[in-house]
Design a protein around this motif. Sequence first.
Motif, PDB file in Angstrom:
ATOM      1  N   TRP A   6       6.803  25.724  54.728  1.00  0.00           N
ATOM      2  CA  TRP A   6       8.316  25.355  54.454  1.00  0.00           C
ATOM      3  C   TRP A   6       8.882  24.255  55.523  1.00  0.00           C
ATOM      4  N   TRP A  10      10.276  20.410  55.156  1.00  0.00           N
ATOM      5  CA  TRP A  10      11.682  19.920  55.390  1.00  0.00           C
ATOM      6  C   TRP A  10      11.564  18.897  56.502  1.00  0.00           C
ATOM      7  N   PHE A  17      12.556  19.805  45.305  1.00  0.00           N
ATOM      8  CA  PHE A  17      13.261  21.076  44.696  1.00  0.00           C
ATOM      9  C   PHE A  17      14.973  20.835  44.640  1.00  0.00           C
ATOM     10  N   HIS A  18      15.235  20.277  45.825  1.00  0.00           N
ATOM     11  CA  HIS A  18      16.549  19.989  45.922  1.00  0.00           C
ATOM     12  C   HIS A  18      17.295  19.080  44.673  1.00  0.00           C
ATOM     13  N   LEU A  45      16.728  32.496  49.855  1.00  0.00           N
ATOM     14  CA  LEU A  45      15.872  31.155  50.008  1.00  0.00           C
ATOM     15  C   LEU A  45      16.753  29.951  49.567  1.00  0.00           C
ATOM     16  N   CYS A  46      18.035  29.713  50.093  1.00  0.00           N
ATOM     17  CA  CYS A  46      19.058  28.959  49.416  1.00  0.00           C
ATOM     18  C   CYS A  46      18.796  27.422  49.874  1.00  0.00           C
ATOM     19  N   GLY A  47      18.057  27.105  50.581  1.00  0.00           N
ATOM     20  CA  GLY A  47      17.841  25.733  51.051  1.00  0.00           C
ATOM     21  C   GLY A  47      19.223  25.164  51.562  1.00  0.00           C
ATOM     22  N   VAL A  65      20.376  32.818  52.692  1.00  0.00           N
ATOM     23  CA  VAL A  65      19.262  32.791  53.828  1.00  0.00           C
ATOM     24  C   VAL A  65      18.275  31.626  53.555  1.00  0.00           C
ATOM     25  N   GLY A 104      16.787  31.850  58.998  1.00  0.00           N
ATOM     26  CA  GLY A 104      15.613  33.023  59.503  1.00  0.00           C
ATOM     27  C   GLY A 104      14.803  33.420  58.213  1.00  0.00           C
ATOM     28  N   PHE A 106      14.144  35.647  55.099  1.00  0.00           N
ATOM     29  CA  PHE A 106      14.493  36.468  54.133  1.00  0.00           C
ATOM     30  C   PHE A 106      14.046  38.065  54.372  1.00  0.00           C
ATOM     31  N   PHE A 107      12.682  38.088  54.574  1.00  0.00           N
ATOM     32  CA  PHE A 107      12.139  39.692  54.633  1.00  0.00           C
ATOM     33  C   PHE A 107      12.834  40.339  55.986  1.00  0.00           C
ATOM     34  N   ARG A 123      17.551  30.695  42.143  1.00  0.00           N
ATOM     35  CA  ARG A 123      17.139  29.444  41.737  1.00  0.00           C
ATOM     36  C   ARG A 123      16.113  28.895  42.708  1.00  0.00           C
ATOM     37  N   ALA A 124      14.750  28.721  42.246  1.00  0.00           N
ATOM     38  CA  ALA A 124      13.603  28.170  43.116  1.00  0.00           C
ATOM     39  C   ALA A 124      13.448  29.217  44.133  1.00  0.00           C
ATOM     40  N   ALA A 128       9.207  30.165  44.308  1.00  0.00           N
ATOM     41  CA  ALA A 128       8.591  29.552  45.454  1.00  0.00           C
ATOM     42  C   ALA A 128       7.663  30.428  46.031  1.00  0.00           C
ATOM     43  N   LEU A 129       7.558  31.601  45.670  1.00  0.00           N
ATOM     44  CA  LEU A 129       6.720  32.356  46.260  1.00  0.00           C
ATOM     45  C   LEU A 129       5.353  32.529  45.647  1.00  0.00           C
TER      46      LEU A 129
HETATM   47  C1  LIG Z   1      12.094  25.834  46.435  1.00  0.00           C
HETATM   48  S1  LIG Z   1      13.063  25.918  47.876  1.00  0.00           S
HETATM   49  C2  LIG Z   1      14.457  26.146  47.037  1.00  0.00           C
HETATM   50  C3  LIG Z   1      15.854  26.085  47.558  1.00  0.00           C
HETATM   51  C4  LIG Z   1      17.020  26.434  47.049  1.00  0.00           C
HETATM   52  N1  LIG Z   1      17.043  27.477  46.160  1.00  0.00           N
HETATM   53  C5  LIG Z   1      17.371  25.309  45.902  1.00  0.00           C
HETATM   54  O1  LIG Z   1      17.421  25.507  44.818  1.00  0.00           O
HETATM   55  O2  LIG Z   1      17.216  24.037  46.298  1.00  0.00           O
HETATM   56  C6  LIG Z   1      12.562  27.286  48.655  1.00  0.00           C
HETATM   57  C7  LIG Z   1      13.131  27.608  50.062  1.00  0.00           C
HETATM   58  O3  LIG Z   1      13.007  28.772  50.712  1.00  0.00           O
HETATM   59  C8  LIG Z   1      12.640  28.424  51.731  1.00  0.00           C
HETATM   60  N2  LIG Z   1      11.858  29.819  52.189  1.00  0.00           N
HETATM   61  C9  LIG Z   1      10.866  30.060  51.902  1.00  0.00           C
HETATM   62  N3  LIG Z   1      10.529  31.452  52.108  1.00  0.00           N
HETATM   63  C10 LIG Z   1      11.525  31.751  53.036  1.00  0.00           C
HETATM   64  C11 LIG Z   1      11.640  33.258  53.567  1.00  0.00           C
HETATM   65  N4  LIG Z   1      10.620  34.165  53.676  1.00  0.00           N
HETATM   66  N5  LIG Z   1      13.016  33.182  54.224  1.00  0.00           N
HETATM   67  C12 LIG Z   1      13.843  32.242  54.179  1.00  0.00           C
HETATM   68  N6  LIG Z   1      13.844  31.195  53.630  1.00  0.00           N
HETATM   69  C13 LIG Z   1      12.524  31.033  52.918  1.00  0.00           C
HETATM   70  C14 LIG Z   1      12.004  27.279  52.169  1.00  0.00           C
HETATM   71  O4  LIG Z   1      12.184  26.904  53.377  1.00  0.00           O
HETATM   72  C15 LIG Z   1      12.699  26.426  51.024  1.00  0.00           C
HETATM   73  O5  LIG Z   1      13.874  25.606  51.515  1.00  0.00           O
END
Ligand SMILES: C[S@@+](CC[C@H](N)C(=O)[O-])C[C@H]1O[C@@H](n2cnc3c(N)ncnc32)[C@H](O)[C@@H]1O
Length: 212
Positions: A6, A10, A17-18, A45-47, A65, A104, A106-107, A123-124, A128-129
């Motif tokens: 990830w 960036w 996805f943004h 995972l808010c981006g 986060v 940082g 999420f987990f 959302r996403a 994303a996982l």
């Molecule tokens: C597909 S993007 C979606 C971002 C946002 N939700 C949006 O709608 O634009 C997934 C995001 O989750 C972040 N991410 C992935 N795994 C993560 C984790 N374990 N903890 C924190 N962020 C995480 C990535 O860096 C990425 O910015």
Amino acid sequence: MDEDFWQARWRDNRIGFHEAEPNSLLSSHYARLKLEPGSRVFVPLCGKAVDLDWFVGNGHHVIGVEFNQRAVEEVFERNGLSPQVRMVGQHRHYSAAALDLFAGDFFGLTPDMIGSVDAVYDRAALIALPVSLRRRYVRHLFEITNFARQFLITLDYDQTQMDGPPFSVPADEIDVLYGGRYRTELLESREMTGPISKRCGGSENAWLIEPA
Ligand SMILES: C[S@@+](CC[C@H](N)C(=O)[O-])C[C@H]1O[C@@H](n2cnc3c(N)ncnc32)[C@H](O)[C@@H]1O
């Protein structure tokens, strides 16, 4: 899909996805979350999603986060806010006005760090996982939000046509992940749009997930 994956996305600005505008499924169905003014919304995972600003603009407190520190800082900058920043364990916690964002993992978040949560906006994040992480993600989300209701946006497409992320999470997997503890309601299903729709067809689905 580890942190390096990830951070590279960036760094190379591969962030298709943004979205430039607030998500239209959110604005269409937001009322179903029945949020009181001042409600606390957690965005995993808010981006740097503009949906964060949208919730604040609608009178809510937002906790998020995100792995990428620069993305977190951009949210405050575009809102003209100078956040207080402090380290909480491994996380960098940015706080100003109605925004609390953690840079940082999420987990690594605990319930104490994020405080009470009235609703989750995903959302996403789930999509994303990879499948190997999704059950753990959902369980951790239950735990840190005390089973708060959720607004969830997923994609459903033929996974053999394309690799994720974003991954396809069909309705039967939603049932397995959230069923039992939650009632799941499909609010809208529409054709996928955006860059991904040029690679394969499928649907984008908005779910309301409430404690049963
Ligand atoms: C597909 S993007 C979606 C971002 C946002 N939700 C949006 O709608 O634009 C997934 C995001 O989750 C972040 N991410 C992935 N795994 C993560 C984790 N374990 N903890 C924190 N962020 C995480 C990535 O860096 C990425 O910015």
